[in-house]
Design an enzyme around this catalytic site. Structure first.
Site, PDB file in Angstrom:
ATOM      1  N   SER A  22       0.811  -1.206   0.000  1.00  0.00           N
ATOM      2  CA  SER A  22       0.000   0.000   0.000  1.00  0.00           C
ATOM      3  C   SER A  22       0.853   1.269   0.000  1.00  0.00           C
ATOM      4  CB  SER A  22      -0.944  -0.062   1.214  1.00  0.00           C
ATOM      5  OG  SER A  22      -2.033   0.775   0.997  1.00  0.00           O
ATOM      6  N   HIS A  60      -7.205  -6.013   0.098  1.00  0.00           N
ATOM      7  CA  HIS A  60      -6.018  -5.173   0.231  1.00  0.00           C
ATOM      8  C   HIS A  60      -5.168  -5.688   1.394  1.00  0.00           C
ATOM      9  CE1 HIS A  60      -3.956  -1.316  -0.164  1.00  0.00           C
ATOM     10  NE2 HIS A  60      -3.974  -1.204   1.145  1.00  0.00           N
TER      11      HIS A  60
HETATM   12  C1  GTR Z   1      -5.370   4.599   1.965  1.00  0.00           C
HETATM   13  C2  GTR Z   1      -4.838   5.358   0.790  1.00  0.00           C
HETATM   14  C3  GTR Z   1      -4.186   4.409  -0.152  1.00  0.00           C
HETATM   15  C4  GTR Z   1      -3.238   3.472   0.537  1.00  0.00           C
HETATM   16  C5  GTR Z   1      -3.755   3.007   1.879  1.00  0.00           C
HETATM   17  C6  GTR Z   1      -2.728   2.331   2.795  1.00  0.00           C
HETATM   18  O1  GTR Z   1      -6.094   5.365   2.833  1.00  0.00           O
HETATM   19  O2  GTR Z   1      -5.913   5.984   0.172  1.00  0.00           O
HETATM   20  O3  GTR Z   1      -3.513   5.116  -1.181  1.00  0.00           O
HETATM   21  O4  GTR Z   1      -2.001   4.051   0.652  1.00  0.00           O
HETATM   22  O5  GTR Z   1      -4.277   4.043   2.621  1.00  0.00           O
HETATM   23  O6  GTR Z   1      -1.572   2.696   2.816  1.00  0.00           O
HETATM   24  O7  GTR Z   1      -3.141   1.430   3.512  1.00  0.00           O
END
Ligand code: GTR
Length: 405
Positions: free
Chosen positions: A244, A385
């Site tokens: 992420s 995710h």
């Molecule tokens: C979210 C963000 C993403 C990603 C994520 C993370 O809020 O929108 O781009 O980076 O966090 O890092 O878990």
């Protein structure tokens, strides 16, 4: 695209044209690896330093490593475990430090040092391992909710230390908050490594030049410096990885530091592997509003104006060439735009081909859980995710291939 209209439907993706990766600013195209390295690659790196992730901080004048603990019988006797404090100092005597957790297989010897994975963690080193005597880290961020015993080991499947060790790799991690705490405003820089190596008196000036993603990535390079002093680790065979926001970070680390020979991003999405111009899921406007400290001030010109970008994320990925790149997506992670991640990886192939290497040839995404394994690798894992053992399964195979084990 404005914030109200998050797109999750391919039919609503605006039409866009990708800027040419090889087209140089003088109008000609890079036709050889030499031209790429001498001209086009530096142009692209400059775009990202000036308008996206900021300057690459200089190396500290003073840097030293303090071994905090060593266990010879870690992971049920299969590993040596070290906790090492990386100290950084300025000429004026200011210091900043962060702690690296390192596992090394017991099979490693000085004659046969092992390749190594390095990545930043979100919650603290103690959350990455099931060994409960690992020191808590992540204190850089006061709001870190994982600074407690219940959080020990709660990210173990993201790290898979035991299997990594069994496969003959060392593995290292640092909590990203200890390099720069991830507060959602510019004040984060005051408690970051930049406060001793630069100046944080004028935060608007900082915002013009530096970003948290840039500092985290730079912290990975300091971790690699430290690994260079480990005799059981072969730091010339180092893979950097991240999930992420930390996947955006691993890409930027790989772009700047050519010592990373395999660069892996997992679900890195917007600002990572995903193409901005598709405006699918998270967009430039959404991300830079929510996380102003991740991008330099100049990036704001692209909020809702992706059409003005004379680059897109295949440019970022191309900076890894000719070193190995792996982009991973997850089926349920639409916010990160899996197709946009695949397409950026595919289009980065133009840079790899200049080196006689292969890119992704297919125009279609592979089926879920199928791996495209090559100089540019890709997979789409079934699920959410996250970074899971299924992702690692591909990373180990790739590392075996690249590091010739
Ligand atoms: C979210 C963000 C993403 C990603 C994520 C993370 O809020 O929108 O781009 O980076 O966090 O890092 O878990």
């Amino acid at each position: 695209m404005s914030k109200k209209e998050v797109i999750y439907d391919e039919a609503l993706v605006p039409s866009y044209q990708l800027p040419s990766l090889l087209g140089k600013s003088d109008g000609s195209s890079a036709a050889t690896a030499g031209e790429w390295l001498s001209t086009r690659r530096p142009e692209i790196l400059a775009i990202y330093r000036e308008r996206v992730f900021g300057k690459w901080l200089h190396r500290p004048q003073i840097q030293w490593y303090e071994t905090l603990s060593v266990r010879e019988d870690a992971l049920d006797g299969e590993a040596i475990r070290k906790e090492i404090r990386i100290h950084l100092g300025s000429a004026e005597g200011k210091t900043h430090s962060f702690d690296m957790l390192l596992y090394i297989p017991k099979t490693a010897t000085p004659e046969h040092p092992v390749p190594v994975f390095i990545g930043l963690n979100f919650r603290g080193n103690h959350a990455t391992t099931d060994e409960r005597d690992v020191a808590m880290t992540g204190f850089g961020y006061e709001k870190n909710q994982y600074l407690n015993d219940e959080s020990r080991g709660n990210s173990v499947p993201r790290w898979c230390f035991r299997e990594t060790i069994r496969r003959g790799y060392a593995s290292a991690t640092i909590c990203y908050h200890d390099i720069c705490p991830d507060y959602n405003d510019l004040s984060c820089f005051r408690q970051s490594v930049l406060s001793i190596l630069g100046s944080t008196d004028d935060l608007s000036l900082v915002h013009r030049n530096y970003t948290a993603i840039g500092l985290w990535a730079w912290g990975l390079s300091r971790g690699l410096d430290c690994l260079e002093s480990e005799v059981l680790v072969d730091s010339s065979r180092c893979a950097v990885h991240g999930l992420s926001r930390l996947g955006k970070t691993s890409l930027w680390a790989g772009a700047n530091d050519e010592r990373f020979k395999l660069v892996i991003s997992t679900d890195s999405g917007c600002g990572g592997a995903a193409l901005f111009k598709r405006c699918f899921g998270e967009t430039a406007e959404i991300i830079s509003t929510a996380f102003p400290h991740w991008f330099v001030e100049a990036f704001a010109q692209y909020r809702g104006r992706e059409d003005l970008m004379d680059f897109d994320q295949h440019f970022l990925l191309s900076l890894i060439a000719p070193r190995a790149l792996c982009v991973a997506s997850a089926t349920e992670d639409l916010w990160a735009d899996p197709l946009g991640e695949f397409l950026a990886a595919k289009h980065a192939g133009d840079a790899y081909r200049l080196f006689g290497l292969s890119g992704i040839e297919s125009d279609d995404m592979p089926a879920a859980d199928e791996w495209l394994t090559g100089d540019v690798s890709y997979h789409l894992r079934t699920g959410k995710h996250d970074q899971t053992p299924e992702d690692w399964a591909h990373y180990w195979v790739l590392a075996d291939r690249i590091f010739q084990k």
